[in-house]
Design a protein around this motif. Structure first.
Motif, PDB file in Angstrom:
ATOM      1  N   LYS A   1       3.969  15.697  -1.629  1.00 10.78           N
ATOM      2  CA  LYS A   1       4.894  15.455  -2.736  1.00 10.78           C
ATOM      3  C   LYS A   1       5.757  16.683  -3.000  1.00 10.78           C
ATOM      4  O   LYS A   1       6.941  16.562  -3.281  1.00 10.78           O
TER       5      LYS A   1
ATOM      6  N   ASN B   1       0.795  -1.223   0.000  1.00 16.21           N
ATOM      7  CA  ASN B   1       0.000   0.000   0.000  1.00 16.21           C
ATOM      8  C   ASN B   1       0.831   1.278   0.000  1.00 16.21           C
ATOM      9  O   ASN B   1       0.273   2.367   0.062  1.00 16.21           O
ATOM     10  N   MET B   2       2.153   1.158  -0.068  1.00 18.94           N
ATOM     11  CA  MET B   2       3.018   2.340  -0.118  1.00 18.94           C
ATOM     12  C   MET B   2       3.268   2.735  -1.567  1.00 18.94           C
ATOM     13  O   MET B   2       3.661   1.905  -2.381  1.00 18.94           O
ATOM     14  N   SER B   3       3.058   4.014  -1.870  1.00 22.64           N
ATOM     15  CA  SER B   3       3.405   4.510  -3.201  1.00 22.64           C
ATOM     16  C   SER B   3       4.919   4.691  -3.279  1.00 22.64           C
ATOM     17  O   SER B   3       5.626   4.645  -2.260  1.00 22.64           O
ATOM     18  N   HIS B   4       5.399   4.938  -4.481  1.00 20.52           N
ATOM     19  CA  HIS B   4       6.823   5.197  -4.673  1.00 20.52           C
ATOM     20  C   HIS B   4       7.248   6.428  -3.866  1.00 20.52           C
ATOM     21  O   HIS B   4       8.320   6.441  -3.255  1.00 20.52           O
ATOM     22  N   ASP B   5       6.393   7.456  -3.834  1.00 15.88           N
ATOM     23  CA  ASP B   5       6.706   8.659  -3.064  1.00 15.88           C
ATOM     24  C   ASP B   5       6.711   8.390  -1.565  1.00 15.88           C
ATOM     25  O   ASP B   5       7.498   8.980  -0.826  1.00 15.88           O
ATOM     26  N   HIS B   6       5.849   7.489  -1.080  1.00 15.96           N
ATOM     27  CA  HIS B   6       5.867   7.128   0.343  1.00 15.96           C
ATOM     28  C   HIS B   6       7.187   6.441   0.691  1.00 15.96           C
ATOM     29  O   HIS B   6       7.751   6.668   1.763  1.00 15.96           O
ATOM     30  N   LYS B   7       7.670   5.591  -0.202  1.00 14.31           N
ATOM     31  CA  LYS B   7       8.957   4.924   0.024  1.00 14.31           C
ATOM     32  C   LYS B   7      10.092   5.952   0.038  1.00 14.31           C
ATOM     33  O   LYS B   7      11.006   5.868   0.855  1.00 14.31           O
TER      34      LYS B   7
END
Length: 115
Positions: A78, A32-38
């Motif tokens: 973001k 459930n993590m987006s690339h931006d969350h990572k």
């Protein structure tokens, strides 16, 4: 920001606890993590590491413009993430890159374990 999101994921994950299938919180979080969350997680880990060794993560802000992002605070969007990534010192970028690789590899491993 990040802590609130993690708590929400933990609450969401708790709804799956009574299912027959094996469940991994790590796999659930990573899925459930987006690339931006990572990226934001890696940046926060780099922030902690750089503070521990007394090194600067970001170049000093030379302006008092109200529109300039304050990278000393947790990542909240973001826009903040990308603005702060562009202001990192060389050592800060190196630390961030290592943590991003670690986050990505850990999530890959956790999600593959559930296959």
């Amino acid at each position: 920001g990040a802590m609130k999101a993690m708590h929400q994921l933990e609450r969401d994950a708790a709804t799956f606890e009574h299912h027959e299938e094996p469940f991994s919180l790590g796999s659930f979080v990573c899925t459930n993590m987006s690339h931006d969350h990572k990226k934001a997680l890696a940046l926060e880990l780099a922030r902690c590491q750089m503070q521990d060794v007394g090194r600067a993560l970001f170049h000093d802000q030379a302006t008092t413009d109200a529109d300039v992002v304050d990278c000393s605070r947790p990542i909240t969007s973001k826009h903040v993430l990308h603005s702060c990534l562009s202001r990192m010192t060389d050592q800060g970028m190196h630390s961030y890159a290592l943590f991003f690789t670690h986050v990505h590899q850990s999530c890959t491993r956790l999600t593959q374990e559930q296959l």
